[in-house]
Design an enzyme around this catalytic site. Sequence first.
Site, PDB file in Angstrom:
ATOM      1  CB  THR A   7      -0.966   0.048   1.201  1.00  0.00           C
ATOM      2  OG1 THR A   7      -1.737   1.263   1.113  1.00  0.00           O
ATOM      3  CG2 THR A   7      -0.248   0.018   2.534  1.00  0.00           C
ATOM      4  CG  ASP A  69      -9.661  -1.665  -2.982  1.00  0.00           C
ATOM      5  OD1 ASP A  69      -8.861  -0.706  -2.986  1.00  0.00           O
ATOM      6  OD2 ASP A  69     -10.767  -1.607  -3.553  1.00  0.00           O
ATOM      7  NE  ARG A 179      -6.673  -1.101   6.576  1.00  0.00           N
ATOM      8  CZ  ARG A 179      -7.497  -0.053   6.588  1.00  0.00           C
ATOM      9  NH1 ARG A 179      -7.744   0.592   7.715  1.00  0.00           N
ATOM     10  NH2 ARG A 179      -8.084   0.359   5.484  1.00  0.00           N
TER      11      ARG A 179
END
Length: 198
Positions: A7, A69, A179
């Site tokens: 990321t 994502d 997450r």
Amino acid sequence: MRVLIGTRNPHKLGEIVRILGEIPGIQWVTFRECPFSEVPEEGATLEENARLKAIMISQESGLPTLAEDSGLEVVALGGAPGVRSARFSGEAKDYGANNRKLLELMEGVRDRRARFRTVAALALPDGRLWLREGVLKGTIATEARGKGGFGYDPVFVPEGEARTLAEMAPEEKDRISHRRRALERMRPLLSALARGEL
Ligand code: ITT
């Protein structure tokens, strides 16, 4: 074994490193040590984008790559902004403008249910890929509150809470976040990779 965290978003990176911590046998590598190109997010779903990011960055770097994502899905908006969360108000990925647009669209709307969803993807340079999902349910606040976190955190109130995610300490968000849930489901695979069992 070196594993690249795929990321370029520093907030996400910080959360991923905090959540996964040390996994025996794994040495985390980030875009600072191993720069990679931005992957065009052209997929129609979070799954497709997570897959694209992990595979393309793994091919470019030659390293096993963990990417993800994430998006905010609002029931009254038919699941929007969803896969377009980062660019909801334009190409600038401006968090403030995204939140203002969302609050405007939700003005006077009684059904404020929403969820954050993360799809994490682990790709190996040989092309193998695994996906894991994590969800956090909640509601959209009537105004932005709090300075913590990033993105839509100031307008999202998790189920069973009165505060927004941005009003929580980072460890509190990490304990319950979408997450966190996706990465905990990925952890056994990462451990297996480190042991040479994948
Ligand atoms: P990478 O593709 O480099 O990982 P990005 O910022 O482009 O970084 P996404 O495409 O996944 O990442 O964008 C997701 C957007 O959703 C992000 O820009 C935020 O606006 C929002 N978002 C994701 N996770 C979030 C979280 O934990 N809290 C609040 N907003 C979040």
